[in-house]
Scaffold this motif. Structure first.
Motif, mmCIF file in Angstrom:
data_model
loop_
_atom_site.group_PDB
_atom_site.id
_atom_site.type_symbol
_atom_site.label_atom_id
_atom_site.label_comp_id
_atom_site.label_asym_id
_atom_site.label_seq_id
_atom_site.Cartn_x
_atom_site.Cartn_y
_atom_site.Cartn_z
ATOM 1 N N HIS A 70 0.783 -1.257 0.000
ATOM 2 C CA HIS A 70 0.000 0.000 0.000
ATOM 3 C C HIS A 70 0.807 1.295 0.000
ATOM 4 N N ASN A 71 2.146 1.203 0.157
ATOM 5 C CA ASN A 71 2.931 2.448 0.185
ATOM 6 C C ASN A 71 4.253 2.206 -0.519
ATOM 7 N N PHE A 72 4.721 3.169 -1.304
ATOM 8 C CA PHE A 72 6.116 3.135 -1.693
ATOM 9 C C PHE A 72 6.613 4.498 -2.152
ATOM 10 N N ALA A 79 12.433 14.700 -8.395
ATOM 11 C CA ALA A 79 11.685 14.737 -7.133
ATOM 12 C C ALA A 79 11.563 13.357 -6.513
ATOM 13 N N HIS A 80 11.330 13.369 -5.204
ATOM 14 C CA HIS A 80 10.997 12.136 -4.507
ATOM 15 C C HIS A 80 9.565 12.288 -4.018
ATOM 16 N N MET A 81 8.784 11.246 -4.252
ATOM 17 C CA MET A 81 7.373 11.351 -3.860
ATOM 18 C C MET A 81 7.014 10.142 -3.026
ATOM 19 N N PHE A 82 5.980 10.291 -2.231
ATOM 20 C CA PHE A 82 5.497 9.162 -1.446
ATOM 21 C C PHE A 82 4.118 8.796 -1.993
ATOM 22 N N LEU A 83 4.005 7.557 -2.503
ATOM 23 C CA LEU A 83 2.737 7.115 -3.097
ATOM 24 C C LEU A 83 2.030 6.197 -2.101
ATOM 25 N N THR A 84 0.762 6.452 -1.867
ATOM 26 C CA THR A 84 0.035 5.629 -0.895
ATOM 27 C C THR A 84 -1.409 5.383 -1.317
ATOM 28 N N CYS A 85 -1.951 4.256 -0.854
ATOM 29 C CA CYS A 85 -3.402 4.021 -0.932
ATOM 30 C C CYS A 85 -3.816 3.333 0.367
ATOM 31 N N ASP A 86 -3.051 3.608 1.406
ATOM 32 C CA ASP A 86 -3.248 2.946 2.692
ATOM 33 C C ASP A 86 -4.310 3.698 3.501
ATOM 34 N N PRO A 87 -5.430 3.045 3.863
ATOM 35 C CA PRO A 87 -6.499 3.781 4.563
ATOM 36 C C PRO A 87 -6.030 4.480 5.840
ATOM 37 N N VAL A 88 -5.072 3.895 6.585
ATOM 38 C CA VAL A 88 -4.659 4.582 7.821
ATOM 39 C C VAL A 88 -3.909 5.877 7.485
ATOM 40 N N ASN A 89 -3.117 5.827 6.435
ATOM 41 C CA ASN A 89 -2.426 7.055 6.014
ATOM 42 C C ASN A 89 -3.418 8.073 5.457
ATOM 43 N N GLY A 399 8.077 19.589 2.306
ATOM 44 C CA GLY A 399 8.270 19.885 0.886
ATOM 45 C C GLY A 399 8.058 18.676 -0.013
ATOM 46 N N GLU A 400 8.002 17.488 0.580
ATOM 47 C CA GLU A 400 7.841 16.274 -0.244
ATOM 48 C C GLU A 400 6.407 16.203 -0.808
ATOM 49 N N THR A 401 6.310 15.612 -2.001
ATOM 50 C CA THR A 401 4.979 15.435 -2.602
ATOM 51 C C THR A 401 4.391 14.104 -2.160
ATOM 52 N N ILE A 402 3.109 14.145 -1.793
ATOM 53 C CA ILE A 402 2.403 12.904 -1.428
ATOM 54 C C ILE A 402 1.363 12.656 -2.516
ATOM 55 N N LEU A 403 1.417 11.482 -3.114
ATOM 56 C CA LEU A 403 0.405 11.125 -4.105
ATOM 57 C C LEU A 403 -0.504 10.066 -3.498
#
Ligand code: HEM
Length: 493
Positions: A70-72, A79-89, A399-403
């Motif tokens: 669910h996260n990577f 850029a460095h981004m954090f991709l998530t589909c984790d319901p707790v996040n 400053g990091e992007t969260i997708l």
């Protein structure tokens, strides 16, 4: 103009893209490892995998998120981004810690045509706009007029067109028809003007196409380094040239609509101010006296109301054409209402009203199931304000992007079960009952979650329920054989 670049910048970009593709194909031909997770190369990082999967970006992200739990982290050269589909996040990002996750300046730059509107801003200015749009959308006169307009457009636009196509056995592009229909509906509730794009002679639809362009080029802007797309904008080349032309069309359209309103004498005219369209509530408001802001607001409303419903309808019709059993259930639930209407002599073509379909829980289940698998906004983007540790344990930095991948969420086995890829409206019903199952918005994110949850949700459901009921009762839907039906490369699915 503050940027000073030349076309030289494009040469390194093209080189990086070429190297990326070579690396990707080299690694995928050699690798015996079935992992779909992108390799983090020196210099180009994960760009090769993302470029190679651009044509199926949503599915690629879903597969990667399923494999990674669910996260990577996405490492790209720029850029460095954090991709998530984790319901707790997601609960953390949208609700409990939402002030730390604004949309950010990059998002605002990408959607510059809507700069200053609720769609692109955060903080106090956003709060002031929010109070206003909640009161506008909560106006019963507006809701009643939207319902009446929807009925009128079905009766005099959609149903005659479908009847003609059915009687002559003519295949047609459902996406185009729905896009025209939704454009007319959205324009009527926004400006009080019927644009009549949906008519038998199918007039040009430049403005609707310009809106599609905005969403397509926005995806391109999300992917490329900001310096790169800004250079292209400065040079007026590639997709940026197309976008510039689309902006001109959209600004011209909104200007014409406002002029028409003024010509009708609405400034200071109390009767017009009370009109049941959105523009009437903004045009006399001194907070929106700035023309650029007014344009941005109107386009943001147009976007919020048109494509979201349009996309949901198109995917629903597509899935229903493939699932005759679901169509039978809908028809059997509609049957008592329809038979009563036929008895009372309202004509051969049955048009359902919102009140009549309110009790049909299964229709809402069908719409939710479409929205689970095909959320109109497949991604959300946020920017971190301060360093944070996510509930999943991942560290993210200022400053990091969260997708956030809404599209992937509906496709995770441990969120929706082993049959998560199946189109099954029954999953929305409580077992052995005809009641809807509650799913929290951090698990079913299609209407967003937390303080910025979509204020148009109920209006949208009312409209979609009546349209789907009416179309399904009166027509059989069939997909032309040999079609390749896939999401377009766009910020709208
Ligand atoms: C199927 C239909 C719809 C879906 C799936 C949907 C989904 C969403 C989503 C995901 C957002 C958050 C966007 C973002 O912040 O990036 C949103 C916001 C919004 N939507 Fe909807 N929407 C739908 C229909 C509508 C309609 C019909 C209206 C108005 C007539 C509307 C008005 C708005 C507004 C004003 C916002 C901004 C909310 C805020 O930022 O606080 N939506 N919607």
């Amino acid at each position: 103009m503050s940027i000073s670049f030349s076309q030289e910048l494009l040469i390194p970009t093209v080189l990086v893209l070429l190297v990326s593709l070579c690396l990707y194909f080299r690694s995928s031909s050699r690798s015996k490892n079935p992992s779909v997770l992108p390799i983090d190369w020196p210099i180009v990082h994960m760009l090769p995998a993302f470029i190679a999967n651009l044509h199926n970006l949503c599915d690629y992200c879903a597969a990667s998120l399923a494999e990674s739990g669910h996260n990577f982290r996405i490492h790209l050269p720029q850029a460095h981004m954090f991709l998530t589909c984790d319901p707790v996040n997601i609960r953390h990002i949208f609700t409990t810690n939402h002030t730390n996750f604004p949309k950010g300046v990059e998002f605002a730059a990408i959607f510059d045509i809507m700069a200053g509107s609720f769609f692109t801003i955060d903080g106090e200015p956003y709060h002031r706009q929010r109070v206003k749009f909640h009161s506008v959308l909560g106006n019963p006169r507006l809701v009643a007029s939207m319902v009446a307009c929807c009925r009128d457009k079905m009766e005099n636009g959609l149903l005659p067109l479908f009847t003609q196509m059915a009687s002559t056995g003519t295949p047609f592009d459902m996406q185009e028809v729905v896009s025209r229909f939704m454009f007319d509906l959205a324009a009527t509730s926004l400006f009080g003007v019927d644009t009549s794009l949906l008519s038998l002679d199918m007039p040009p639809m430049d403005v609707a196409i310009a809106m599609d362009t905005v969403m397509e080029v926005a995806l391109f802007r999300h992917i490329l380094p900001a310096s790169c797309w800004k250079a292209m904008r400065w040079l007026n080349i590639g997709p940026e040239r197309k976008l510039d032309a689309a902006h001109t069309v959209l600004r011209g359209f909104v200007t014409d609509m406002i002029k028409e309103k003024i010509n009708r004498g609405c400034i200071g005219n109390e009767e017009e101010q009370e009109s049941a369209d959105i523009l009437s509530s903004y045009i006399n408001d001194p907070d929106y006296a700035d023309v650029e802001l007014l344009h941005a607001m109107l386009l943001a409303f147009m976007l919020a109301g048109k494509d979201t419903i349009g996309v949901t309808l198109i995917w629903t019709f597509y899935k229903l054409a493939q699932n005759p059993k679901i169509v039978s259930i809908i028809r059997s639930e509609l049957s008592p209402i329809a038979l009563h209407k036929i008895d009372t002599g309202t004509g051969a073509m049955v048009i359902f009203d919102p009140e009549e379909t309110k009790s049909i829980v299964y229709l809402r289940a069908v719409l939710y199931e479409t929205l689970r698998l095909y959320p109109p906004a497949p991604f959300e983007r946020k920017t971190m304000v301060a360093d944070n540790i996510m509930p999943s344990g991942h560290e993210v930095h200022a400053g990091e992007t969260i997708l956030i991948s809404l599209h992937s969420m509906g496709r995770m086995e441990d969120i929706w079960g082993k049959d998560c890829h199946d189109y099954n409206p029954h999953r929305w019903l409580l077992e052995g009952s005809n009641k809807l199952r509650y799913e929290p918005s951090h698990k079913f994110l299609s209407f967003n979650s937390g303080p910025r949850i979509c204020p148009g949700k109920e209006i949208a459901v009312i409209q979609m329920r009546t349209i789907v009921a009416t179309v399904v009762w009166n027509f059989d839907l069939e997909v032309v054989k040999g079609q390749s039906i896939e999401p377009k490369l766009s910020c709208t699915l």
